[in-house]
Write a protein that holds these residues in place. Sequence first.
Motif, PDB file in Angstrom:
ATOM      1  N   TRP A  45      -7.774   7.759   9.272  1.00 39.69           N
ATOM      2  CA  TRP A  45      -6.607   7.115   8.162  1.00 39.69           C
ATOM      3  C   TRP A  45      -6.872   7.271   6.742  1.00 39.69           C
ATOM      4  CZ3 TRP A  45      -1.469   6.623   9.167  1.00 39.69           C
ATOM      5  CH2 TRP A  45      -1.077   6.233  10.378  1.00 39.69           C
ATOM      6  N   THR A  46      -8.117   6.972   6.369  1.00 43.72           N
ATOM      7  CA  THR A  46      -8.284   6.949   4.960  1.00 43.72           C
ATOM      8  C   THR A  46      -8.563   8.399   4.360  1.00 43.72           C
ATOM      9  OG1 THR A  46     -10.596   6.212   5.590  1.00 43.72           O
ATOM     10  CG2 THR A  46      -8.826   4.315   4.919  1.00 43.72           C
ATOM     11  N   GLU A  47      -8.699   9.213   5.304  1.00 42.14           N
ATOM     12  CA  GLU A  47      -8.778  10.582   4.629  1.00 42.14           C
ATOM     13  C   GLU A  47      -7.686  11.157   3.809  1.00 42.14           C
ATOM     14  OE1 GLU A  47      -9.724  13.073   7.921  1.00 42.14           O
ATOM     15  OE2 GLU A  47     -11.716  12.838   7.843  1.00 42.14           O
ATOM     16  N   ASN A  48      -6.431  10.031   4.059  1.00 43.06           N
ATOM     17  CA  ASN A  48      -5.195  10.189   3.362  1.00 43.06           C
ATOM     18  C   ASN A  48      -5.503   9.705   1.896  1.00 43.06           C
ATOM     19  OD1 ASN A  48      -2.681  10.232   2.073  1.00 43.06           O
ATOM     20  ND2 ASN A  48      -1.755  10.029   4.148  1.00 43.06           N
ATOM     21  N   ILE A  80     -16.179  -1.206   7.486  1.00 48.04           N
ATOM     22  CA  ILE A  80     -15.040  -1.416   6.545  1.00 48.04           C
ATOM     23  C   ILE A  80     -15.235  -0.740   5.228  1.00 48.04           C
ATOM     24  CG2 ILE A  80     -13.569  -2.996   5.538  1.00 48.04           C
ATOM     25  CD1 ILE A  80     -14.103  -4.591   8.411  1.00 48.04           C
ATOM     26  N   LYS A  81     -16.302  -1.130   4.681  1.00 49.86           N
ATOM     27  CA  LYS A  81     -16.661  -0.957   3.332  1.00 49.86           C
ATOM     28  C   LYS A  81     -17.099   0.637   2.985  1.00 49.86           C
ATOM     29  CE  LYS A  81     -19.761  -4.087   2.729  1.00 49.86           C
ATOM     30  NZ  LYS A  81     -20.932  -5.036   2.266  1.00 49.86           N
ATOM     31  N   THR A  82     -17.497   1.102   4.304  1.00 47.72           N
ATOM     32  CA  THR A  82     -17.817   2.800   3.792  1.00 47.72           C
ATOM     33  C   THR A  82     -16.404   3.512   3.894  1.00 47.72           C
ATOM     34  OG1 THR A  82     -19.739   2.622   5.547  1.00 47.72           O
ATOM     35  CG2 THR A  82     -18.702   4.636   5.216  1.00 47.72           C
ATOM     36  N   TYR A  83     -15.203   3.136   4.535  1.00 48.37           N
ATOM     37  CA  TYR A  83     -14.219   4.057   4.622  1.00 48.37           C
ATOM     38  C   TYR A  83     -12.927   3.390   3.917  1.00 48.37           C
ATOM     39  CZ  TYR A  83     -16.873   6.485   8.271  1.00 48.37           C
ATOM     40  OH  TYR A  83     -18.084   6.960   9.082  1.00 48.37           O
ATOM     41  N   ILE A  84     -12.900   2.260   3.598  1.00 50.70           N
ATOM     42  CA  ILE A  84     -11.643   1.322   2.948  1.00 50.70           C
ATOM     43  C   ILE A  84     -12.050   1.396   1.575  1.00 50.70           C
ATOM     44  CG2 ILE A  84     -10.151  -0.449   2.832  1.00 50.70           C
ATOM     45  CD1 ILE A  84     -10.521  -0.746   5.733  1.00 50.70           C
ATOM     46  N   PRO A  85     -11.531   1.932   0.513  1.00 53.62           N
ATOM     47  CA  PRO A  85     -11.585   1.730  -0.827  1.00 53.62           C
ATOM     48  C   PRO A  85     -11.423   0.016  -1.214  1.00 53.62           C
ATOM     49  CG  PRO A  85      -9.511   2.674  -0.626  1.00 53.62           C
ATOM     50  CD  PRO A  85     -10.277   2.629   0.833  1.00 53.62           C
ATOM     51  N   MET A  86     -12.662  -0.523  -1.718  1.00 59.84           N
ATOM     52  CA  MET A  86     -12.567  -1.876  -2.147  1.00 59.84           C
ATOM     53  C   MET A  86     -12.324  -2.128  -3.525  1.00 59.84           C
ATOM     54  SD  MET A  86     -13.492  -2.838   1.026  1.00 59.84           S
ATOM     55  CE  MET A  86     -14.023  -4.509   0.686  1.00 59.84           C
ATOM     56  N   GLU A  87     -12.053  -1.343  -4.543  1.00 54.83           N
ATOM     57  CA  GLU A  87     -12.073  -1.502  -5.869  1.00 54.83           C
ATOM     58  C   GLU A  87     -10.844  -2.545  -6.180  1.00 54.83           C
ATOM     59  OE1 GLU A  87     -10.880   2.677  -5.542  1.00 54.83           O
ATOM     60  OE2 GLU A  87     -12.444   1.453  -4.776  1.00 54.83           O
ATOM     61  N   HIS A  88      -9.901  -2.591  -5.230  1.00 52.12           N
ATOM     62  CA  HIS A  88      -8.556  -3.104  -5.711  1.00 52.12           C
ATOM     63  C   HIS A  88      -8.165  -4.303  -4.811  1.00 52.12           C
ATOM     64  CE1 HIS A  88      -7.411  -0.127  -8.326  1.00 52.12           C
ATOM     65  NE2 HIS A  88      -7.594   0.689  -7.515  1.00 52.12           N
ATOM     66  N   TYR A 270       2.269   0.354   9.409  1.00 52.29           N
ATOM     67  CA  TYR A 270       3.520   0.671   8.920  1.00 52.29           C
ATOM     68  C   TYR A 270       3.241   1.434   7.530  1.00 52.29           C
ATOM     69  CZ  TYR A 270       8.109   0.355   6.298  1.00 52.29           C
ATOM     70  OH  TYR A 270       9.262   0.633   5.962  1.00 52.29           O
ATOM     71  N   VAL A 271       3.000   2.864   7.666  1.00 49.82           N
ATOM     72  CA  VAL A 271       2.551   3.748   6.647  1.00 49.82           C
ATOM     73  C   VAL A 271       3.332   4.902   6.656  1.00 49.82           C
ATOM     74  CG1 VAL A 271       0.586   5.111   6.110  1.00 49.82           C
ATOM     75  CG2 VAL A 271       0.132   3.013   7.152  1.00 49.82           C
ATOM     76  N   ASN A 272       3.764   5.239   5.236  1.00 50.07           N
ATOM     77  CA  ASN A 272       4.547   6.417   4.953  1.00 50.07           C
ATOM     78  C   ASN A 272       6.151   6.342   5.536  1.00 50.07           C
ATOM     79  OD1 ASN A 272       2.628   7.492   3.232  1.00 50.07           O
ATOM     80  ND2 ASN A 272       1.628   8.652   4.905  1.00 50.07           N
ATOM     81  N   GLY A 273       6.558   4.941   5.592  1.00 51.07           N
ATOM     82  CA  GLY A 273       7.679   4.813   6.380  1.00 51.07           C
ATOM     83  C   GLY A 273       7.966   4.997   7.589  1.00 51.07           C
ATOM     84  N   THR A 274       6.858   4.961   8.379  1.00 50.11           N
ATOM     85  CA  THR A 274       6.865   5.094   9.945  1.00 50.11           C
ATOM     86  C   THR A 274       6.072   4.011  10.450  1.00 50.11           C
ATOM     87  OG1 THR A 274       6.649   7.383   9.883  1.00 50.11           O
ATOM     88  CG2 THR A 274       6.097   6.396  11.690  1.00 50.11           C
ATOM     89  N   ARG A 275       6.755   2.998  11.234  1.00 51.12           N
ATOM     90  CA  ARG A 275       5.832   2.117  11.928  1.00 51.12           C
ATOM     91  C   ARG A 275       5.238   2.615  13.186  1.00 51.12           C
ATOM     92  NH1 ARG A 275       6.608  -2.700   9.977  1.00 51.12           N
ATOM     93  NH2 ARG A 275       8.428  -3.255   8.648  1.00 51.12           N
ATOM     94  N   TYR A 276       3.973   2.119  13.778  1.00 50.26           N
ATOM     95  CA  TYR A 276       3.420   2.675  14.807  1.00 50.26           C
ATOM     96  C   TYR A 276       2.572   1.569  15.376  1.00 50.26           C
ATOM     97  CZ  TYR A 276      -0.841   2.459  11.963  1.00 50.26           C
ATOM     98  OH  TYR A 276      -1.943   1.760  11.093  1.00 50.26           O
ATOM     99  N   SER A 277       2.387   1.763  16.902  1.00 53.14           N
ATOM    100  CA  SER A 277       1.364   1.073  17.581  1.00 53.14           C
ATOM    101  C   SER A 277       0.305   1.886  18.216  1.00 53.14           C
ATOM    102  CB  SER A 277       2.169   0.160  18.736  1.00 53.14           C
ATOM    103  OG  SER A 277       2.970   1.040  19.405  1.00 53.14           O
ATOM    104  N   ASN A 278      -0.639   1.148  18.509  1.00 54.02           N
ATOM    105  CA  ASN A 278      -1.840   1.880  18.980  1.00 54.02           C
ATOM    106  C   ASN A 278      -2.025   1.547  20.601  1.00 54.02           C
ATOM    107  OD1 ASN A 278      -2.980   3.135  16.776  1.00 54.02           O
ATOM    108  ND2 ASN A 278      -4.467   1.485  16.449  1.00 54.02           N
TER     109      ASN A 278
END
Length: 378
Positions: A45-48, A80-88, A270-278
Motif C-alpha cells: 500500500w505505502t508504495e503509493n 510499522i515503522k519500516t513501511y509507514i512514514p512516521m514524521e507526521h 477508505y483510500v482514493n475515494g474507494t472503500r474496501y474490505s479485506n
Amino acid sequence: MARGVYIHIPFCHQICNYCDFNKVFFKNQPVDEYIEALGIEMKLWTENKEAFSHIETIFLGGGTPTSLSPTQLSRLLTLIKTYIPMEHVKEFTSEANPDELTKEKLEVLFNGGVNRLSLGVQAFQPELLKKLGRTHSNDDVFETIEEAKKVGFKNISIDLMYGLPGQTMDEWKETLKIAFDLNLPHYSAYSLIVESKTIFYNLMNKGKLSLPGEDQEADMYEELMQQMETHGWHQYEISNFAKEGHSSIHNRIYWDNDEYAGFGAGAHGYVNGTRYSNHAPLKKYISTLEAGERPILKTHEVTQSEKIEEELFLGLRKTAGISKSHFKEKFGCTIESVYSEKLQMLVSAGLISNDEEAVKLTKKGRFVGNEVFEEFLL
C-alpha cells in the motif's frame, strides 16, 4: 489522501460474549506468519507515496493487540515503522486488555512509538464482567494504569459499557465513580448493541438475555452525560469524553469522513475515494499476500451522493456537528440545497440545531442519534 492507519490484530485469549469483530482464539494460530503478512500488505500500500505521505494516526485494534508476546509486538512495531512514514504521526494508539499488559509489553509499546492506550474495562462489577466474558479484575485495571504511567504513558483511555444484562442504575453510577477516581484524560462509553454471530445474540434468541429497557438505558445515558460534564470531561462525540487536548485524533478521521487505510484480516479502509474490505479468514489473507497480491475481498467507489450522506451521518456524531463552510468547500454546495426539508423537520422536532455556522444534534437528538442519521440517507 489517507490521514490514518488502522491495523487489525484478530487474536484473543478469550472471546467476549458481545464481540462481533473478526477474531480467533490465539492458540495454534499462525501468529508470526500473520505479522509478516501485515508487513507485506503495508509495503504494497505505502508504495503509493502520494496517498500515504501525511499519516497522522495509527491505531492497533482487534481482537486484542496485547495478546501478542513482547517479541511479536516488537516485530509488528518494527514493520510499522519500516513501511509507514512516521514524521507526521501525532497519535499512535493500541487497544489492550488490562490483564495482558505486563511491564515488558508496556515498555515494548512505549519504546516502539505507541503514545496512547485504550483499555477495555467495560465495568467494575465482577458479576457483570463475568457475564460479558471478560477475565480481568478491578485490581488488574488499577495496577495496569499505574504501571503504564510509570513507563511513560500519559494519554490513557478506558472503554465503559451500559445497558448490560442485569445492570442496575446503581451499578452504572458506581462504575462512573470509580472511573472518575482514576482521573484519566479520556473515556469512551457505549450502550450494548447485541450483534449477530455473538454469544449474546444466541442467548437473546433463546430468551435467556435480560436487558434493561429503553427507558432505563436512556436514563443511564443521561447520567453519563451529566456526570461527565459535572466532573470536567467534555463530550466531543456521542460516546466519547475528554479533557482539553485529549480527544481521539484517529476516531475524528472516521467522523470527519476522511480517508484511512485498513491493514489486516477483515480490515476496512477508505483510500482514493474507494472503500474496501479485506479477506477475513487468516489463511486466505496470508496466502494472498505471500503470492504478492493485495488481500482485498471487495471494493466500492463512493459516489458524490454517498459521500454527502456519509458526511452527515458520521459528522453529526460530533457535538461540534458539521461545519457549513467546510461542507460547501468539500462538495461545492450548501447543506440546505440538499437537505432543506429534512433540516426544517428535524429542527422543528428539536433533534438538531441549524445556525449560520453548523448543523448539530441537540441534547435531545443524541438520545435518538441513529434515527436522525437515517433521515439523511438520500
